[in-house]
Design a protein around this motif. Structure first.
Motif, mmCIF file in Angstrom:
data_model
loop_
_atom_site.group_PDB
_atom_site.id
_atom_site.type_symbol
_atom_site.label_atom_id
_atom_site.label_comp_id
_atom_site.label_asym_id
_atom_site.label_seq_id
_atom_site.Cartn_x
_atom_site.Cartn_y
_atom_site.Cartn_z
ATOM 1 N N ASN A 312 0.771 -1.187 0.036
ATOM 2 C CA ASN A 312 -0.053 -0.139 0.026
ATOM 3 C C ASN A 312 0.666 1.201 0.279
ATOM 4 O OD1 ASN A 312 -2.402 1.121 2.509
ATOM 5 N ND2 ASN A 312 -2.209 1.742 0.443
ATOM 6 N N ASN A 313 0.617 2.383 -0.817
ATOM 7 C CA ASN A 313 1.419 3.359 -0.809
ATOM 8 C C ASN A 313 1.128 4.620 0.047
ATOM 9 O OD1 ASN A 313 -0.895 4.111 -2.179
ATOM 10 N ND2 ASN A 313 0.270 6.096 -3.145
ATOM 11 N N TRP A 314 0.136 4.354 0.916
ATOM 12 C CA TRP A 314 -0.393 5.244 1.875
ATOM 13 C C TRP A 314 0.907 5.920 2.628
ATOM 14 C CZ3 TRP A 314 -3.078 9.367 2.297
ATOM 15 C CH2 TRP A 314 -3.184 9.901 3.544
ATOM 16 N N GLU A 315 1.735 4.996 3.713
ATOM 17 C CA GLU A 315 2.686 5.786 4.409
ATOM 18 C C GLU A 315 3.916 5.840 3.473
ATOM 19 O OE1 GLU A 315 3.603 4.022 8.054
ATOM 20 O OE2 GLU A 315 1.650 4.041 8.820
ATOM 21 N N ALA A 316 3.911 5.327 2.336
ATOM 22 C CA ALA A 316 5.053 5.333 1.506
ATOM 23 C C ALA A 316 5.017 6.809 0.909
ATOM 24 C CB ALA A 316 5.224 4.256 0.630
ATOM 25 N N THR A 317 4.201 7.208 0.482
ATOM 26 C CA THR A 317 3.954 8.623 -0.145
ATOM 27 C C THR A 317 3.064 9.605 0.177
ATOM 28 O OG1 THR A 317 2.195 7.692 -1.810
ATOM 29 C CG2 THR A 317 4.293 7.193 -2.674
ATOM 30 N N MET A 585 2.381 -4.176 3.434
ATOM 31 C CA MET A 585 3.348 -3.315 3.493
ATOM 32 C C MET A 585 3.080 -2.071 3.264
ATOM 33 S SD MET A 585 7.548 -4.211 2.859
ATOM 34 C CE MET A 585 7.938 -3.274 1.534
ATOM 35 N N ASP A 586 3.683 -1.023 3.963
ATOM 36 C CA ASP A 586 3.315 0.684 3.754
ATOM 37 C C ASP A 586 4.543 1.309 3.541
ATOM 38 O OD1 ASP A 586 0.909 2.411 4.473
ATOM 39 O OD2 ASP A 586 0.101 0.467 4.511
ATOM 40 N N LEU A 587 5.678 0.459 3.063
ATOM 41 C CA LEU A 587 6.764 1.462 2.710
ATOM 42 C C LEU A 587 7.483 1.236 1.520
ATOM 43 C CD1 LEU A 587 9.802 -0.511 3.567
ATOM 44 C CD2 LEU A 587 8.723 -0.182 5.872
ATOM 45 N N GLN A 588 8.189 2.003 1.103
ATOM 46 C CA GLN A 588 8.869 1.788 -0.249
ATOM 47 C C GLN A 588 10.125 1.073 -0.240
ATOM 48 O OE1 GLN A 588 9.124 4.790 -3.035
ATOM 49 N NE2 GLN A 588 8.431 6.497 -1.744
ATOM 50 N N PRO A 589 10.015 -0.226 -1.031
ATOM 51 C CA PRO A 589 11.155 -1.010 -1.097
ATOM 52 C C PRO A 589 12.538 -0.379 -1.519
ATOM 53 C CG PRO A 589 9.583 -2.377 -2.262
ATOM 54 C CD PRO A 589 8.956 -0.711 -1.801
ATOM 55 N N ALA A 590 12.427 0.730 -2.310
ATOM 56 C CA ALA A 590 13.474 1.433 -2.769
ATOM 57 C C ALA A 590 14.250 2.318 -1.567
ATOM 58 C CB ALA A 590 12.846 2.795 -3.878
#
Ligand code: GLA
Length: 724
Positions: A312-317, A585-590
């Motif tokens: 999920n991109n919420w906390e990532a972006t 997961m809510d974080l970016q693998p990058a």
């Protein structure tokens, strides 16, 4: 009444209508025995473990309690039904008319008991579904007005259960945003205790519609008598516990009648929400397993279908993304082993772009500057990488800064002459208005039908009701708002889930503000909290699992330090906690180091191998975070051939000398090999002494295991695999 009418025992129910003195509502192990007394009143004469021979209850005078109490004649305590008849008479007195029982499939008996007021044409049908295998009873009531004018209902409980014990202990579940599902237990004293919600929408933000009643002593995990109950209703609810002068307890459960008088017009029926309840004489452990097993069959959408591991991109972006950024995340997600990418808030609104939470809600058109090629482009990027695509919506809400509000300012819940109070800069659409109902249904329908390939929808709802007025309801029916909102919402959810049976839906409400079995019939997953801090999650997941199944319990690995608590946790602990439920997961693998990346990839692969046991297995709670420094729980698959055991240390132990902890639920006659999972490759493990060893189920459930854990938030997970 004649004894020879007592032809049946708790084993039998007939699919015919007949007059009888006793009406047993039974499952494989429990019996709620109802009785029609000489005055034709319906009474509860027994609720507990199944009795083999009902006629025996005739030999003594069993104490009985009204099975559905009414106000106005001789009942001097809180009543299940309070009605003002069409001529102004404030009393109701119900008599038994008839009942029917029929078998619905192999597992369910449906009983309807029809009652009628002695003088007025007010009809009450009490319905019970008895789920045989899982010992769950479901009760609701239908109240019909047969009078020529409107009847005013001021109380309309779904269930009225009575108990006679020495002591009563009630546990309930409470909290707030980012801090949901804490458990408290209190002993009841004479008088009334009310557990309720008055929030209307996002109604479970402070209190969840569940309780556990324990008789004679505080609730235990593996023994003692408990009754667990939960109301299938996304709206305001009330549980009213009244201990009277004789130390009897009466529990009224239902939609909250507070500020919710219902004007029942001629010929109309009010159907109350269902109360689901179970009796266990083996403590809360059995109660939970009854609910989980039942829920996977009947209570939660696609309850036996494996879930996808999502990113999920919420906390990532948050709101800050565009096509390029998302494509990169999708690419990383696929490479890491995720099966679905979930696009969160921020993808819509043009005149008022949704770049933060103060604009755009209600304008469900793709934002052209962030996503010039629309949602189909992202779906295609997912398809190319063989993962699914999901999307966030919040269809019941509107920002005043939106085109929708410009066009329909009268569509929101509001009181005239009062200041409009926003929460998160938003207002609630008034679901008592048929045009709004259509809008909400169409919003979801159009997003799904015009973007084929959306396989997951996160349906959010981020505020509760202030200023509870409706411009669509007449002056005398303003008090219908709370009830009608939830009733209409469930109808919309039902339409949507019927049209999209294979699309996965997640119920989210600013975290865990809407978790109930009314909604869950239409939702595959639920979001219990926005707080992904593992320590909080240990408690929220622990609380949620008393009633709601692991298969729906979405849990995400997120950023460290945590965005809400600022506390840091190892990636392993974050994964271990999320893997104890439905992993996401809510974080970016990058943003990960190569070592973290490798760990995550392996953990996802491991989860794929064991998720069936976690999501579809039986839960056994071994050590509680409420009374121990360590919490331990485990899942066992149906065949008892695999189990996964989770250990979390929630407080630092300086000189740990824990007693052995014994496992549960496995087969004593089988042999199991022990293997640690999510092992930190660089560190020596406290589990090494057990690694690869084989033990009998008998040993593990009698002698148990022992290894120390020292560091705060340390976690350790191992699995048991049957060795033949
Ligand atoms: C709510 C949800 C979050 C996230 C945001 C988006 O708070 O609980 O998970 O979707 O809305 O605005």
């Amino acid at each position: 009444m004649k004894r020879n009418i007592l032809l049946f025992t708790c084993f039998y129910l007939f699919s015919v209508s007949y007059a009888a003195e006793y009406i047993p509502i039974t499952t494989n192990n429990t019996c709620l025995l109802l009785k029609v007394n000489d005055k034709k009143r319906l009474e509860q004469s027994y609720f507990g473990e199944k009795i083999r021979n009902i006629p025996e209850t005739e030999s003594v005078d069993l104490e009985t309690f009204s099975a559905y109490s009414t106000f106005g004649t001789n009942h001097v305590f809180e009543a299940a039904l309070r009605a003002v008849q069409s001529d102004g008479n404030t009393s109701t007195e119900l008599s038994y008319v008839s009942h029917t029982s029929e078998k619905k499939g192999d597992d369910v008996f449906h009983t309807v008991i029809s009652l009628k007021d002695d003088y007025y044409d007010l009809f009450v049908d009490i319905h019970y579904n008895a789920y045989q295998q899982d010992d769950i009873l479901e009760q609701w009531v239908e109240i019909r007005n047969g009078q020529k004018k409107t009847v005013r209902l001021t109380g309309y409980a779904s269930s009225d259960l009575s108990f006679n014990a020495r002591q009563y202990y009630v546990s309930h579940f409470h909290g707030d945003w980012a801090n949901e599902m804490h458990i408290s237990e209190q002993q009841l004293t004479e008088g009334i205790k009310v557990i309720d919600s008055k929030l209307g929408v996002r109604a479970h933000q402070f209190t969840h519609p569940c309780f556990i009643l324990s008789l004679n002593r505080p609730a235990q995990e593996n023994d003692g008598t408990v009754v667990g109950a939960t109301l299938a209703w996304p709206g305001s609810f009330r549980f009213n516990f009244e201990v009277n002068n004789s130390n009897h307890l009466r529990i009224l459960s239902g939609a909250n009648p507070y500020a919710s008088e219902y004007m029942l017009e001629t010929g109309k029926v009010l159907k109350t929400p269902e109360l689901l309840f179970t009796y266990s004489n083996k403590g809360t452990g059995k109660m939970t397993r009854n609910f989980h097993r039942w829920a996977r069959k009947y209570g939660i959408k696609n309850g036996n279908k494996e879930r996808s591991i999502l990113l999920n991109n919420w906390e990532a972006t948050y709101f800050d993304f565009d096509e390029t950024k998302l494509t990169r995340i999708i690419d990383d997600a696929a490479k890491m082993g995720f099966e679905l990418f979930l696009l969160d808030d921020g993808w819509f609104g043009n005149k008022y772009p949704r770049n933060n939470d103060d604009a755009g809600l209600g304008d469900w058109q793709t934002n052209k500057s962030k996503l010039p090629n629309g949602i189909p482009y992202l779906i295609n990027e997912c398809k190319k990488r063989n993962i699914k695509f999901g999307i966030w919506v919040e269809p019941e809400m509107v920002n005043p800064k939106s085109e929708l509000y410009e066009q329909h300012p009268d569509w929101v819940i509001a009181q005239p002459h009062r200041e409009r109070t926003e929460q998160r800069n938003q207002l609630i659409l008034d679901l008592s208005n048929p045009a709004v109902q259509e809008f909400v249904y169409n919003t979801v329908d159009q997003i799904l039908s015009s973007n084929p390939g959306i396989e997951y929808v996160k349906w959010d709802c981020n505020r509760y009701v202030f200023n509870s007025g409706s411009s669509s309801l007449s002056a005398d029916k303003q008090s219908h708002l709370f009830f009608d909102y939830s009733k209409n919402l469930l109808e919309i959810m039902n339409r949507v889930s019927k049209k999209y049976p294979h699309t996965t839906f997640m119920a989210c409400s600013g975290g865990g503000g809407r978790i109930d079995y009314g909604s869950m019939k239409h939702f595959d997953e639920y979001w219990i909290s926005d707080n992904n801090d593992p320590l909080y999650r240990i408690y929220t997941q622990w609380g949620a699992q008393y009633f709601f199944p692991t298969i729906g319990l979405a849990s995400h690995v997120s950023v460290s330090p945590n965005h809400i608590t600022r506390r840091s946790f190892s990636l392993k602990t974050r994964f271990d906690v999320a893997m104890a439920a439905k992993l996401g997961m809510d974080l970016q693998p990058a943003q990960m180091s190569p070592k973290e990346y490798e760990f995550s990839k392996n953990a996802i692969q491991t989860y794929k191998e064991i998720r069936k046991t976690i999501l579809l297995g039986d839960l056994y709670r071994i050590l509680s975070p409420y009374n121990s420094n360590r919490t331990v729980y485990m899942y066992v698959n149906e065949e008892q051939s695999e189990a996964v055991v989770f250990n979390f240390l929630i407080r630092k132990e300086i000189y740990p000398a824990p007693p052995n902890f014994v496992l549960q639920g496995i087969d004593p006659l089988k042999k199991y090999k022990l293997t640690e999972i999510n092992k930190d490759p660089d560190n020596w493990s406290r589990f090494n002494k057990y690694e690869g060893k084989i033990f009998s189920g008998d040993y593990l459930m009698k002698v148990g295991l022992n290894f120390a854990m020292y560091d705060e938030y340390e976690s350790l997970v191992f699995k048991l695999t049957e060795v033949k």
